[in-house]
Design a protein around this motif. Sequence first.
Motif, PDB file in Angstrom:
ATOM      1  N   THR A   4      45.469  77.610  19.321  1.00  0.00           N
ATOM      2  CA  THR A   4      44.934  78.145  20.574  1.00  0.00           C
ATOM      3  C   THR A   4      43.934  77.197  21.227  1.00  0.00           C
ATOM      4  OG1 THR A   4      43.164  79.323  19.406  1.00  0.00           O
ATOM      5  CG2 THR A   4      45.223  80.539  19.818  1.00  0.00           C
ATOM      6  N   SER A   5      43.688  76.032  20.622  1.00  0.00           N
ATOM      7  CA  SER A   5      42.684  75.124  21.161  1.00  0.00           C
ATOM      8  C   SER A   5      43.189  74.405  22.411  1.00  0.00           C
ATOM      9  CB  SER A   5      42.267  74.101  20.105  1.00  0.00           C
ATOM     10  OG  SER A   5      43.344  73.241  19.784  1.00  0.00           O
ATOM     11  N   VAL A   6      42.254  74.109  23.309  1.00  0.00           N
ATOM     12  CA  VAL A   6      42.587  73.395  24.542  1.00  0.00           C
ATOM     13  C   VAL A   6      41.520  72.345  24.806  1.00  0.00           C
ATOM     14  CG1 VAL A   6      43.891  75.280  25.619  1.00  0.00           C
ATOM     15  CG2 VAL A   6      41.416  75.147  25.966  1.00  0.00           C
ATOM     16  N   ASN A   7      41.959  71.224  25.354  1.00  0.00           N
ATOM     17  CA  ASN A   7      41.047  70.134  25.710  1.00  0.00           C
ATOM     18  C   ASN A   7      40.758  70.206  27.201  1.00  0.00           C
ATOM     19  OD1 ASN A   7      39.927  67.581  26.424  1.00  0.00           O
ATOM     20  ND2 ASN A   7      40.790  66.692  24.557  1.00  0.00           N
ATOM     21  N   GLY A   9      38.763  68.110  28.761  1.00  0.00           N
ATOM     22  CA  GLY A   9      38.322  66.805  29.226  1.00  0.00           C
ATOM     23  C   GLY A   9      36.870  66.542  28.885  1.00  0.00           C
ATOM     24  N   GLY A  10      36.432  65.325  29.162  1.00  0.00           N
ATOM     25  CA  GLY A  10      35.045  64.963  28.933  1.00  0.00           C
ATOM     26  C   GLY A  10      34.609  65.118  27.498  1.00  0.00           C
ATOM     27  N   GLY A  11      35.538  65.003  26.562  1.00  0.00           N
ATOM     28  CA  GLY A  11      35.194  65.060  25.152  1.00  0.00           C
ATOM     29  C   GLY A  11      35.021  66.448  24.575  1.00  0.00           C
ATOM     30  N   ILE A  12      35.461  67.475  25.290  1.00  0.00           N
ATOM     31  CA  ILE A  12      35.268  68.842  24.806  1.00  0.00           C
ATOM     32  C   ILE A  12      36.603  69.538  24.574  1.00  0.00           C
ATOM     33  CG2 ILE A  12      34.415  71.139  25.406  1.00  0.00           C
ATOM     34  CD1 ILE A  12      32.021  69.912  26.632  1.00  0.00           C
ATOM     35  N   THR A  13      36.771  70.035  23.361  1.00  0.00           N
ATOM     36  CA  THR A  13      37.916  70.864  22.994  1.00  0.00           C
ATOM     37  C   THR A  13      37.411  72.252  22.656  1.00  0.00           C
ATOM     38  OG1 THR A  13      39.205  68.992  22.157  1.00  0.00           O
ATOM     39  CG2 THR A  13      39.820  71.184  21.391  1.00  0.00           C
ATOM     40  N   LEU A  14      37.964  73.253  23.325  1.00  0.00           N
ATOM     41  CA  LEU A  14      37.588  74.638  23.071  1.00  0.00           C
ATOM     42  C   LEU A  14      38.492  75.212  21.989  1.00  0.00           C
ATOM     43  CD1 LEU A  14      37.359  75.928  26.776  1.00  0.00           C
ATOM     44  CD2 LEU A  14      35.528  74.908  25.399  1.00  0.00           C
ATOM     45  N   LYS A  15      37.957  76.097  21.154  1.00  0.00           N
ATOM     46  CA  LYS A  15      38.767  76.708  20.093  1.00  0.00           C
ATOM     47  C   LYS A  15      39.852  77.614  20.663  1.00  0.00           C
ATOM     48  CE  LYS A  15      35.182  78.709  18.178  1.00  0.00           C
ATOM     49  NZ  LYS A  15      34.350  79.535  17.234  1.00  0.00           N
ATOM     50  N   ASN A  16      39.643  78.098  21.873  1.00  0.00           N
ATOM     51  CA  ASN A  16      40.648  78.870  22.610  1.00  0.00           C
ATOM     52  C   ASN A  16      40.276  78.816  24.086  1.00  0.00           C
ATOM     53  OD1 ASN A  16      38.998  81.360  23.364  1.00  0.00           O
ATOM     54  ND2 ASN A  16      38.779  81.361  21.131  1.00  0.00           N
ATOM     55  N   GLY A 259      48.778  76.612  35.882  1.00  0.00           N
ATOM     56  CA  GLY A 259      48.237  75.278  35.659  1.00  0.00           C
ATOM     57  C   GLY A 259      46.832  75.231  35.112  1.00  0.00           C
ATOM     58  N   ALA A 260      46.221  76.374  34.863  1.00  0.00           N
ATOM     59  CA  ALA A 260      44.871  76.389  34.300  1.00  0.00           C
ATOM     60  C   ALA A 260      44.907  76.012  32.820  1.00  0.00           C
ATOM     61  CB  ALA A 260      44.234  77.764  34.475  1.00  0.00           C
ATOM     62  N   THR A 261      43.983  75.175  32.403  1.00  0.00           N
ATOM     63  CA  THR A 261      43.856  74.813  30.994  1.00  0.00           C
ATOM     64  C   THR A 261      43.069  75.869  30.233  1.00  0.00           C
ATOM     65  OG1 THR A 261      43.980  72.447  31.491  1.00  0.00           O
ATOM     66  CG2 THR A 261      42.931  73.069  29.409  1.00  0.00           C
ATOM     67  N   ALA A 262      42.147  76.516  30.928  1.00  0.00           N
ATOM     68  CA  ALA A 262      41.345  77.596  30.350  1.00  0.00           C
ATOM     69  C   ALA A 262      41.028  78.580  31.468  1.00  0.00           C
ATOM     70  CB  ALA A 262      40.069  77.057  29.715  1.00  0.00           C
ATOM     71  N   VAL A 263      40.436  79.716  31.090  1.00  0.00           N
ATOM     72  CA  VAL A 263      40.094  80.736  32.088  1.00  0.00           C
ATOM     73  C   VAL A 263      38.685  81.247  31.832  1.00  0.00           C
ATOM     74  CG1 VAL A 263      42.502  81.484  32.368  1.00  0.00           C
ATOM     75  CG2 VAL A 263      41.001  82.663  30.718  1.00  0.00           C
ATOM     76  N   GLN A 264      38.128  81.878  32.849  1.00  0.00           N
ATOM     77  CA  GLN A 264      36.834  82.547  32.718  1.00  0.00           C
ATOM     78  C   GLN A 264      36.996  84.013  33.104  1.00  0.00           C
ATOM     79  OE1 GLN A 264      33.781  80.594  35.015  1.00  0.00           O
ATOM     80  NE2 GLN A 264      34.399  78.547  34.333  1.00  0.00           N
ATOM     81  N   VAL A 265      36.447  84.887  32.279  1.00  0.00           N
ATOM     82  CA  VAL A 265      36.461  86.319  32.576  1.00  0.00           C
ATOM     83  C   VAL A 265      35.134  86.665  33.238  1.00  0.00           C
ATOM     84  CG1 VAL A 265      36.730  88.633  31.632  1.00  0.00           C
ATOM     85  CG2 VAL A 265      37.880  86.690  30.537  1.00  0.00           C
ATOM     86  N   GLY A 266      35.194  87.288  34.420  1.00  0.00           N
ATOM     87  CA  GLY A 266      33.993  87.546  35.184  1.00  0.00           C
ATOM     88  C   GLY A 266      33.652  89.007  35.350  1.00  0.00           C
ATOM     89  N   THR A 267      34.000  89.561  36.502  1.00  0.00           N
ATOM     90  CA  THR A 267      33.591  90.915  36.868  1.00  0.00           C
ATOM     91  C   THR A 267      33.975  91.961  35.840  1.00  0.00           C
ATOM     92  OG1 THR A 267      33.684  90.361  39.217  1.00  0.00           O
ATOM     93  CG2 THR A 267      33.820  92.687  38.656  1.00  0.00           C
ATOM     94  N   ASP A 294      51.898  76.614  20.183  1.00  0.00           N
ATOM     95  CA  ASP A 294      50.743  75.979  20.799  1.00  0.00           C
ATOM     96  C   ASP A 294      50.528  76.542  22.194  1.00  0.00           C
ATOM     97  OD1 ASP A 294      48.831  74.216  21.898  1.00  0.00           O
ATOM     98  OD2 ASP A 294      49.565  72.561  20.662  1.00  0.00           O
ATOM     99  N   VAL A 295      49.325  77.045  22.465  1.00  0.00           N
ATOM    100  CA  VAL A 295      49.037  77.635  23.769  1.00  0.00           C
ATOM    101  C   VAL A 295      49.221  76.627  24.894  1.00  0.00           C
ATOM    102  CG1 VAL A 295      46.558  77.103  23.762  1.00  0.00           C
ATOM    103  CG2 VAL A 295      47.391  79.096  25.018  1.00  0.00           C
ATOM    104  N   GLN A 296      49.094  75.347  24.578  1.00  0.00           N
ATOM    105  CA  GLN A 296      49.218  74.337  25.623  1.00  0.00           C
ATOM    106  C   GLN A 296      50.623  74.280  26.225  1.00  0.00           C
ATOM    107  OE1 GLN A 296      46.953  70.610  25.051  1.00  0.00           O
ATOM    108  NE2 GLN A 296      46.408  71.400  23.028  1.00  0.00           N
ATOM    109  N   SER A 297      51.597  74.830  25.515  1.00  0.00           N
ATOM    110  CA  SER A 297      52.951  74.863  26.075  1.00  0.00           C
ATOM    111  C   SER A 297      53.073  75.832  27.247  1.00  0.00           C
ATOM    112  CB  SER A 297      53.963  75.229  24.980  1.00  0.00           C
ATOM    113  OG  SER A 297      53.750  76.555  24.531  1.00  0.00           O
ATOM    114  N   LEU A 298      52.073  76.690  27.424  1.00  0.00           N
ATOM    115  CA  LEU A 298      52.072  77.614  28.564  1.00  0.00           C
ATOM    116  C   LEU A 298      51.441  77.012  29.810  1.00  0.00           C
ATOM    117  CD1 LEU A 298      50.938  80.963  26.862  1.00  0.00           C
ATOM    118  CD2 LEU A 298      53.257  80.344  27.600  1.00  0.00           C
ATOM    119  N   ILE A 299      50.615  75.986  29.609  1.00  0.00           N
ATOM    120  CA  ILE A 299      49.836  75.445  30.728  1.00  0.00           C
ATOM    121  C   ILE A 299      50.719  74.731  31.724  1.00  0.00           C
ATOM    122  CG2 ILE A 299      47.998  73.838  31.360  1.00  0.00           C
ATOM    123  CD1 ILE A 299      46.789  74.352  28.546  1.00  0.00           C
ATOM    124  N   GLY A 300      50.737  75.229  32.938  1.00  0.00           N
ATOM    125  CA  GLY A 300      51.545  74.635  33.996  1.00  0.00           C
ATOM    126  C   GLY A 300      53.034  74.828  33.813  1.00  0.00           C
TER     127      GLY A 300
END
Length: 303
Positions: A4-7, A9-16, A259-267, A294-300
């Motif tokens: 579930t990890s995603v990169n 950029g800028g040297g940061i990989t998120l665990k999901n 095409g999002a590599t990650a998302v943010q949950v807001g409201t 691999d979750v990256q297969s969903l991106i874009g």
Amino acid sequence: MVNTSVNIGGGITLKNPILTASGTFGYGQEFAPFENLNALGGFIVKGTTLHPRQGNSYPRMAETPAGMLNCVGLQNKGIDYLIEHILPEISHYDTEVLVNVSGSTIDDYVACAERLNDHPKVRAIELNISCPNVKEGGMSFGVHSKSAYEVVSAVRRAYKGHLMVKLSPNVTDITEIARAAEEAGADSLSLINTLLGMAIDIKTRKPKLSTITGGLSGPAVKPIAVRMVWQVAQAVSIPVIGLGGIACLEDVIEFLLAGATAVQVGTYNFVEPDIASRLVHELSAYLTDHDILDVQSLIGALR
């Protein structure tokens, strides 16, 4: 096991790919009784400015049929207070902590970002370029490619860590702003910020917000957000983080496919305080159930 990890950029990989959005999650610890913060890909603390801000007068929130309007106005105690009192309380979490940086002038943005250089926990900032630019008659930095380039490039020169730039949807062509931010040195882009809206109390015939207009967020904005994420993801080569109206796993998958590599949950944090950690679990289960390794297969992967 699925990956579930995603990169971003800028040297940061998120665990999901599940983050929480600035402005709806406080400083993180407010949600600790409801959320497993360690399960998240990361969380973004509320908008922080160089100096303390009182925010706008009340009323500054109003419900809408599919979301909410707000004009809080970046109320916060300033970057020094954040560093001295807040970050020590949240640095133990096993996840990325990002700081949303805002300002009224380029110098404010730069000075605020510089304070976070070399902080052991904060490896990234989210630059909010939708805040008023007082020196230019109240126009926002993020609605013109020239001013967006200027503020992003100035912060890029001053800040060493990952630079995420949050884009405004209140523009005619968001891809122009996105390309300007990328050219200026952004490592990633987050979008969308709130849409400008308004509500009127028909009994009093007065606006429901003290500032008359405010930012619209929630499920109502999701189709616009998905469209803009799709456009920007095709226009730039840096990662895009999608947000706007996410309320369930289907929404997350939709943003990833766009095409999002990650998302943010807001409201929706206000509706279900544990939604972000629940989405982490549901995403992993979805990948397993659909034999996606691999979750990256969903991106874009929009067809």
